[in-house]
Motif scaffolding. Structure first.
Motif, short mmCIF file in Angstrom:
data_model
loop_
_atom_site.label_atom_id
_atom_site.label_comp_id
_atom_site.label_asym_id
_atom_site.label_seq_id
_atom_site.Cartn_x
_atom_site.Cartn_y
_atom_site.Cartn_z
N PHE A 8 63.15 77.87 28.88
CA PHE A 8 62.05 76.93 29.06
C PHE A 8 60.90 77.32 28.14
N ARG A 230 67.11 63.75 22.57
CA ARG A 230 66.72 64.93 23.33
C ARG A 230 65.61 65.70 22.63
N ARG A 249 67.02 74.74 27.91
CA ARG A 249 67.03 73.82 29.05
C ARG A 249 66.00 72.71 28.88
N GLU A 250 64.71 73.05 28.89
CA GLU A 250 63.69 72.00 28.79
C GLU A 250 62.42 72.52 28.13
N ARG A 491 60.33 63.74 34.48
CA ARG A 491 61.12 63.68 33.25
C ARG A 491 60.64 62.50 32.40
N GLY A 497 65.39 66.48 28.08
CA GLY A 497 64.89 67.78 27.63
C GLY A 497 63.39 67.97 27.71
N LEU A 498 62.64 67.00 28.27
CA LEU A 498 61.19 67.12 28.32
C LEU A 498 60.67 66.63 29.66
N ARG A 499 59.82 67.45 30.26
CA ARG A 499 59.05 67.03 31.43
C ARG A 499 57.57 67.24 31.12
N ILE A 529 62.48 71.69 39.34
CA ILE A 529 63.27 72.24 38.22
C ILE A 529 64.27 73.26 38.72
#
Length: 534
Positions: A8, A230, A249-250, A491, A497-499, A529
């Motif tokens: 992350f 993504r 992950r993100e 999200r 892939g982004l919050r 998450i």
């Protein structure tokens, strides 16, 4: 695709980002990077409560944003300080801990945001809170959380103001963060043992040695890396070098209501026409990015005090300033322990209003403007803001250069309801000041002054003298409609892939100061998450 550097990557070490860093890195095996554009929080004024009077205008730890000219606020522009340091705005704000009304969050749920009702978010407020206040209802408060929460110190002038509010028909309320918000009482503030409890001191300092957490300061994010559909990483600038960092992950965007939409737009995520006009390649046409901006507009009333009991009197001479400093060093009390408001009032301006629509901040000092020297006379201040503004503004970049500040247009007083509520709120401030409990303390109203009597005169005063109370929100609004930017799990709509987790995701502005809600958003986001990767 290159091998990810971290699981992350969190952009922004403010109120929400620090919470995410703490909670995610508590899971063994997760590699977490926290990026902050500003420096470490070593400035001593950050940690002294009254230090906000210095840090709010300190360009070393402040983005120093300024709005565009606002048509319905006498064509004026406004300073918008935003924290640029570990802890973000929680390191430079006025320390008031106010969550908002239960109705605020129930409304979020009614707009389609499943999981965001008051019943849903209350456990996260409680988990964050480490309250040291006697007599709180344990159903609504936490004792063991990281964030220090105490009560502003009692004072005879403050007691008189609470009594005056009660005489004016506003009930006394020792806990506006409890069963109901309405009423007058001492503010709850983010301090612990006399020191500021910022998100950085509460959530980062205790875990600074975790091997799976890396905190990198003085690092500007230039853009997000979008590959296909993504977001896979970030491009940053650190010590003159540009580097791409990958997230397995993100990427978690927690840069705040100004910088989160700015970063999205710089990355080609936003309204396509605007981006093309700036020469930015469109990665994802998402028109809601930067729109729906909301902020609390405030206006002050100041009074000449007939007794030498204000902070103005305590610090008028150098001997008083020395005494104030010595007292704080001795017991962490006195004027150096003050928040931006000692008494809070949440009130309804009209009988047909269901819940409080205005908030007062009562302060035991007065000055010509924020950050200026205190008045030479004995004085105190009451600021009043409308809690649920209808006016909407925007944040839009004007250049593809990440170093250029965005255009900020809050459109204050664009709504007739906002104008009516501000005038009604100023009248209510006067009604409280006219009560017997304050008769021995007020010798005259200095601002707006006795010549301002009619509604149109009061509105003119509000337009010409109001200011931001620094609660921008809602520029990456959470929702399920076409104009929303994130879904109820935060999200980004349309890209993986982004919050986003910060004040920008609020569908509507909470009816209070925003820091407590941002901490809650971090706690809830981390839970969502972690639940998805368990």
């Amino acid at each position: 695709m290159s091998k990810p550097d971290y699981d992350f990557i969190i952009i922004g070490a403010g109120s929400t980002g620090c919470v995410l860093a703490n909670r995610l890195s508590a899971r063994a095996g997760l590699r977490v990077l926290l990026l902050e554009a500003g420096p470490k929080d070593r400035n001593p004024w950050i940690h002294i409560p009254i230090g906000y009077y210095r840090t709010m205008d300190d360009s070393r730890i402040n983005w120093g944003y300024r709005t565009e000219d606002v048509p319905n606020s006498a064509g004026r522009s406004f300073d918008w300080p935003r924290g640029k340091v570990l802890g973000g705005c929680s390191s430079i704000n006025g320390l008031v801990y106010a969550r908002g009304q239960a109705e605020d969050f129930d409304h979020w749920r009614q707009l389609g945001n499943t999981g965001w009702s008051y019943e849903d978010v209350l456990p996260y407020f409680r988990r964050a809170e480490g309250a040291t206040i006697d007599g709180l209802d344990e159903d609504y408060h936490g004792r063991d959380g990281p964030l220090g929460v105490s009560r502003a110190s009692a004072n005879p002038l403050c007691d008189a103001y609470i009594a005056a509010a009660e005489q004016a028909g506003i009930p006394a309320n020792p806990d506006y963060n409890g069963r109901q918000q309405e009423g007058a009482g001492y503010f709850q503030v983010t301090t612990r043992n006399g020191w500021r409890s910022s998100a950085a001191t509460a959530y980062l300092r205790p875990i600074r040695k975790r091997p799976n957490l890396h905190v990198q300061t003085d690092t500007m994010v230039r853009r997000l890396i979008v590959e296909g559909r993504r977001v896979s990483g970030v491009e940053v600038e650190h010590r003159g070098r540009i580097k791409v960092l990958r997230a397995g992950r993100e990427v978690l965007l927690s840069a705040g209501a100004i910088n989160s939409p700015k970063i999205l737009q710089l990355s080609g995520i936003g309204e396509a026409g605007m981006l093309r006009n700036l020469g930015i390649e469109v990665q994802h046409d998402l028109p809601g990015v930067g729109e729906n901006l909301q902020d609390h507009y405030t206006c002050r009333s100041t009074y000449r005090c007939s007794q030498p009991v204000t902070v103005n009197d305590e610090v008028r001479h150098w001997t008083g300033k020395v005494a104030v400093a010595l007292r704080w060093l001795k017991d962490r009390g006195g004027p150096m322990s003050l928040s931006a408001g000692q008494v809070g009032v949440f009130a309804r301006t009209r009988p047909d209003v269901v819940s409080p629509d205005v908030q007062f901040h009562f302060m035991r000092f007065s000055a010509q403007k924020r950050g200026r020297n205190l008045d030479r006379h004995s004085g105190f201040t009451v600021t009043m803001c409308q809690l649920r503004p209808e006016s909407r503004g925007h944040v839009r970049i004007t250049s593809a250069d990440h170093r250029v500040a965005p255009s900020i247009q809050p459109n204050y007083l664009d709504s007739g309801t906002d104008c009516e509520t501000m005038v009604a709120g100023m009248k209510l401030v006067r009604r409280v000041a006219a009560q017997e409990a304050l008769a021995d303390y007020i010798s005259e109203e200095i601002r707006p002054g006795p010549d301002v009597t009619r509604d149109e005169e009061m509105l003119d005063y509000v337009r010409a003298n109001g200011a931001s109370i620094f609660h921008p929100s809602s520029t990456c609004r959470m929702g399920t409609d076409r104009e929303a930017v994130v879904d109820p799990r935060l999200r980004l709509h349309g890209l993986a892939g982004l919050r986003i987790a910060d004040a920008s995701i609020m569908p509507t502005l909470v009816s209070a100061n925003t820091n407590a809600a941002c901490i809650m958003i971090g706690e809830k986001a981390a839970d969502m998450i972690l639940a998805e990767i368990s």
